[in-house]
Design a protein around this motif. Structure first.
Motif, PDB file in Angstrom:
ATOM      1  N   MET A 129       0.912  -1.179   0.068  1.00  0.00           N
ATOM      2  CA  MET A 129       0.048  -0.124   0.352  1.00  0.00           C
ATOM      3  C   MET A 129       0.928   1.178  -0.060  1.00  0.00           C
ATOM      4  O   MET A 129       1.935   1.107   0.890  1.00  0.00           O
ATOM      5  N   ALA A 130       0.421   2.202  -0.896  1.00  0.00           N
ATOM      6  CA  ALA A 130       1.255   3.597  -1.033  1.00  0.00           C
ATOM      7  C   ALA A 130       0.834   4.368   0.303  1.00  0.00           C
ATOM      8  O   ALA A 130      -0.142   4.419   0.836  1.00  0.00           O
ATOM      9  N   TYR A 131       1.784   5.208   0.590  1.00  0.00           N
ATOM     10  CA  TYR A 131       1.647   6.368   1.725  1.00  0.00           C
ATOM     11  C   TYR A 131       2.033   7.599   1.208  1.00  0.00           C
ATOM     12  O   TYR A 131       2.520   7.797   0.315  1.00  0.00           O
ATOM     13  N   VAL A 132       1.182   8.667   1.724  1.00  0.00           N
ATOM     14  CA  VAL A 132       1.496   9.902   1.221  1.00  0.00           C
ATOM     15  C   VAL A 132       1.632  10.978   2.613  1.00  0.00           C
ATOM     16  O   VAL A 132       1.280  10.522   3.589  1.00  0.00           O
ATOM     17  N   THR A 133       2.479  11.871   2.295  1.00  0.00           N
ATOM     18  CA  THR A 133       2.623  13.093   3.186  1.00  0.00           C
ATOM     19  C   THR A 133       2.117  14.209   2.517  1.00  0.00           C
ATOM     20  O   THR A 133       2.177  14.611   1.209  1.00  0.00           O
ATOM     21  N   ARG A 158       7.529   2.065   5.277  1.00  0.00           N
ATOM     22  CA  ARG A 158       9.127   1.923   5.405  1.00  0.00           C
ATOM     23  C   ARG A 158       9.909   3.108   4.650  1.00  0.00           C
ATOM     24  O   ARG A 158      10.900   3.813   5.192  1.00  0.00           O
ATOM     25  N   THR A 159       9.618   3.327   3.668  1.00  0.00           N
ATOM     26  CA  THR A 159      10.411   4.071   2.599  1.00  0.00           C
ATOM     27  C   THR A 159      10.052   5.543   3.178  1.00  0.00           C
ATOM     28  O   THR A 159      10.981   6.510   3.313  1.00  0.00           O
ATOM     29  N   ARG A 160       8.620   5.747   3.326  1.00  0.00           N
ATOM     30  CA  ARG A 160       8.436   7.264   3.905  1.00  0.00           C
ATOM     31  C   ARG A 160       9.077   7.531   5.026  1.00  0.00           C
ATOM     32  O   ARG A 160       9.591   8.312   5.541  1.00  0.00           O
ATOM     33  N   ASP A 161       8.845   6.326   6.449  1.00  0.00           N
ATOM     34  CA  ASP A 161       9.467   6.640   7.576  1.00  0.00           C
ATOM     35  C   ASP A 161      10.952   6.809   7.549  1.00  0.00           C
ATOM     36  O   ASP A 161      11.473   7.719   8.166  1.00  0.00           O
ATOM     37  N   ASP A 162      11.485   6.098   6.797  1.00  0.00           N
ATOM     38  CA  ASP A 162      13.100   6.201   6.366  1.00  0.00           C
ATOM     39  C   ASP A 162      13.379   7.719   5.892  1.00  0.00           C
ATOM     40  O   ASP A 162      14.342   8.296   6.431  1.00  0.00           O
ATOM     41  N   ALA A 163      12.787   8.113   4.924  1.00  0.00           N
ATOM     42  CA  ALA A 163      12.888   9.473   4.350  1.00  0.00           C
ATOM     43  C   ALA A 163      12.477  10.603   5.299  1.00  0.00           C
ATOM     44  O   ALA A 163      13.107  11.563   5.390  1.00  0.00           O
ATOM     45  N   MET A 164      11.702  10.350   6.340  1.00  0.00           N
ATOM     46  CA  MET A 164      11.034  11.575   7.055  1.00  0.00           C
ATOM     47  C   MET A 164      12.442  11.965   8.004  1.00  0.00           C
ATOM     48  O   MET A 164      12.370  13.008   8.419  1.00  0.00           O
ATOM     49  N   HIS A 165      13.262  11.102   8.248  1.00  0.00           N
ATOM     50  CA  HIS A 165      14.381  11.615   9.211  1.00  0.00           C
ATOM     51  C   HIS A 165      15.218  12.465   8.563  1.00  0.00           C
ATOM     52  O   HIS A 165      15.693  13.587   9.154  1.00  0.00           O
ATOM     53  N   LEU A 166      15.623  12.158   7.288  1.00  0.00           N
ATOM     54  CA  LEU A 166      16.250  13.259   6.382  1.00  0.00           C
ATOM     55  C   LEU A 166      15.416  14.563   6.157  1.00  0.00           C
ATOM     56  O   LEU A 166      15.963  15.553   6.248  1.00  0.00           O
ATOM     57  N   VAL A 167      14.244  14.420   5.854  1.00  0.00           N
ATOM     58  CA  VAL A 167      13.436  15.553   5.628  1.00  0.00           C
ATOM     59  C   VAL A 167      13.203  16.508   6.737  1.00  0.00           C
ATOM     60  O   VAL A 167      13.412  17.706   6.597  1.00  0.00           O
ATOM     61  N   GLU A 168      13.224  16.039   7.919  1.00  0.00           N
ATOM     62  CA  GLU A 168      13.036  16.908   9.141  1.00  0.00           C
ATOM     63  C   GLU A 168      14.403  17.750   9.188  1.00  0.00           C
ATOM     64  O   GLU A 168      14.416  19.002   9.505  1.00  0.00           O
TER      65      GLU A 168
END
Length: 88
Positions: free
Chosen positions: A1-5, A60-70
């Motif tokens: 399933m895809a996720y969005v922010t 998982r991809t979204r959560d991993d990226a969120m650390h860098l995005v912050e």
């Protein structure tokens, strides 16, 4: 399933919309794609506001990226003139 922010942004008063949006499209959007986003859409919602919708292939991809995005978000106002006003 895809996720969005979904994030909402406001451009600093007196800043040039086109110049700042060009910087976002040239630098920020490709960075999100490099972090794993499959698509990023920016929608102008008023003279000074916009919403950015980032689509991710999985949680998982979204959560991993969120650390860098912050880390980057704190620098965006100074560099691009945008201030984050909300996130979903």
């Amino acid at each position: 399933m895809a996720y969005v922010t979904i994030t909402t942004w406001e451009l600093a008063d007196g800043s040039d919309w086109d110049t700042n949006l060009r910087n976002v499209r040239e630098h920020r959007l490709p960075a999100l794609i490099a972090m794993g986003a499959t698509k990023v859409t920016v929608i102008r919602t008023s003279d000074r506001t916009s919403a950015a919708i980032s689509e991710w292939p999985d949680e998982r991809t979204r959560d991993d990226a969120m650390h860098l995005v912050e880390e980057v978000r704190g620098k965006i106002h100074a560099v691009d003139g945008f201030r984050m006003t909300g996130e979903m």
